[in-house]
Design a protein around this motif. Structure first.
Motif, mmCIF file in Angstrom:
data_model
loop_
_atom_site.group_PDB
_atom_site.id
_atom_site.type_symbol
_atom_site.label_atom_id
_atom_site.label_comp_id
_atom_site.label_asym_id
_atom_site.label_seq_id
_atom_site.Cartn_x
_atom_site.Cartn_y
_atom_site.Cartn_z
ATOM 1 N N LEU A 92 4.352 4.433 6.689
ATOM 2 C CA LEU A 92 3.774 3.489 5.741
ATOM 3 C C LEU A 92 3.938 3.996 4.311
ATOM 4 C CD1 LEU A 92 2.161 0.789 5.807
ATOM 5 C CD2 LEU A 92 0.089 2.171 5.645
ATOM 6 N N THR A 140 3.344 -0.419 0.308
ATOM 7 C CA THR A 140 1.915 -0.403 0.590
ATOM 8 C C THR A 140 1.305 0.935 0.178
ATOM 9 O OG1 THR A 140 2.274 -1.882 2.470
ATOM 10 C CG2 THR A 140 0.190 -0.693 2.398
ATOM 11 N N GLU A 172 2.173 -7.251 8.589
ATOM 12 C CA GLU A 172 0.796 -7.674 8.379
ATOM 13 C C GLU A 172 0.560 -8.942 9.169
ATOM 14 O OE1 GLU A 172 -0.385 -7.967 4.356
ATOM 15 O OE2 GLU A 172 -2.470 -8.486 4.826
ATOM 16 N N ILE A 177 -2.606 -4.391 9.755
ATOM 17 C CA ILE A 177 -1.268 -3.815 9.633
ATOM 18 C C ILE A 177 -0.901 -3.205 10.989
ATOM 19 C CG2 ILE A 177 0.199 -2.135 8.465
ATOM 20 C CD1 ILE A 177 -0.686 -4.387 6.659
ATOM 21 N N SER A 206 -4.928 -0.269 10.407
ATOM 22 C CA SER A 206 -6.057 -0.552 9.536
ATOM 23 C C SER A 206 -7.405 -0.548 10.261
ATOM 24 C CB SER A 206 -5.857 -1.889 8.814
ATOM 25 O OG SER A 206 -5.433 -2.903 9.718
ATOM 26 N N SER A 234 3.416 -12.480 11.833
ATOM 27 C CA SER A 234 3.396 -11.330 10.927
ATOM 28 C C SER A 234 4.435 -11.469 9.824
ATOM 29 C CB SER A 234 3.683 -10.045 11.716
ATOM 30 O OG SER A 234 4.988 -10.067 12.246
#
Length: 248
Positions: free
Chosen positions: A142, A147, A207, A213, A229, A241
């Motif tokens: 990530l 993000t 997402e 996520i 998350s 998504s």
């Protein structure tokens, strides 16, 4: 030297001298390395010894790594060993050497053509280690997207990955590819004979409609999904998504 700030797992500002591979080298990743300053040396060592080693030395990773002739960090071929059977790599995709102490307890279902299905069980509490392993990879990957990996929304995942702090247990989705032949990418020949390229791993993040996520990691025929998350997968099965990143 700390270039980017505190460690994304423990918030330490200590030593950042070790190379951090978000996908372990023992899964075939020899190109993707995180910038220094994201994962401290202490967390790097912890994940390698306490999380990655037990996960990758257990099925399905240990069996698939052996069958795919993937080398370890020390350059040796992978192997699988348990109380019933031992598998050793031949150096060729899909061909292994099998050894067992007793034919009566051989955990294999054979078909008329001589092929078979090996039945192996993961160790006790493997699902907890697997969840922490997937979260570690997901959080690190990530950090390569737009993000903000340091956002408070990922604090719970970071704490569980590094320290095992989570209640209730983190949900994991698991599936299989429909056919191993789908992994073949290309074929060619040189002076030594035919050469084949196959997909070893692939990952994606997206997402979901409910804001979660989701990190999806595919290794050989095995597909894993986990939420970064919170501990629930939520609407993941709805497939609604927006993709953040994908690589193989």
């Amino acid at each position: 030297m700390n270039i980017l700030g505190s460690c994304i797992f423990c918030s330490a500002t200590g030593s950042f001298e070790r190379d951090e591979h978000p996908i372990p080298e023992s899964l075939g990743n020899d190109v993707l390395v995180l910038p220094r300053g994201l994962v401290c040396d202490k967390c790097n060592q912890y994940f390698g010894v306490k999380i990655e080693n037990p996960v990758l030395s257990s099925p399905p990773f240990s069996v698939e790594r052996t069958a795919a002739a993937i080398r370890t960090k020390k350059g040796r071929f992978s192997s699988h060993k348990d109380s019933q059977v031992r598998l050793f790599s031949t150096g060729c995709w899909g061909r292994v050497i099998l050894a067992t102490d007793s034919e009566s307890s051989l955990p294999i279902i054979l078909s008329p053509d001589g092929s078979g299905i090996l039945i192996v069980a993961p160790p006790v509490k493997y699902d907890e280690l697997l969840g922490r392993f997937l979260l570690k990879m997901g959080i690190e990957l990530l950090s390569t997207t737009v993000t903000d990996v340091r956002s408070p929304r990922f604090d719970i995942a970071r704490q569980y990955a590094r320290f095992g702090r989570s209640k209730p247990r983190w949900e994991i989705a698991y599936g299989l590819y429909p056919d191993r032949k789908d992994l073949l990418i290309s074929t060619r020949e040189d002076e030594l004979g035919p050469l084949e390229s196959r997909q070893i791993y692939r990952y994606s993040m997206g997402e979901m409609a409910d804001g979660r996520i989701i990190f999806c990691f595919m290794f050989i025929t095995h597909v894993f999904a986990i939420c970064l998350s919170d501990e629930r997968l939520g609407s993941y099965t709805d497939r609604k998504s927006t993709r953040l990143n994908s690589s193989h």
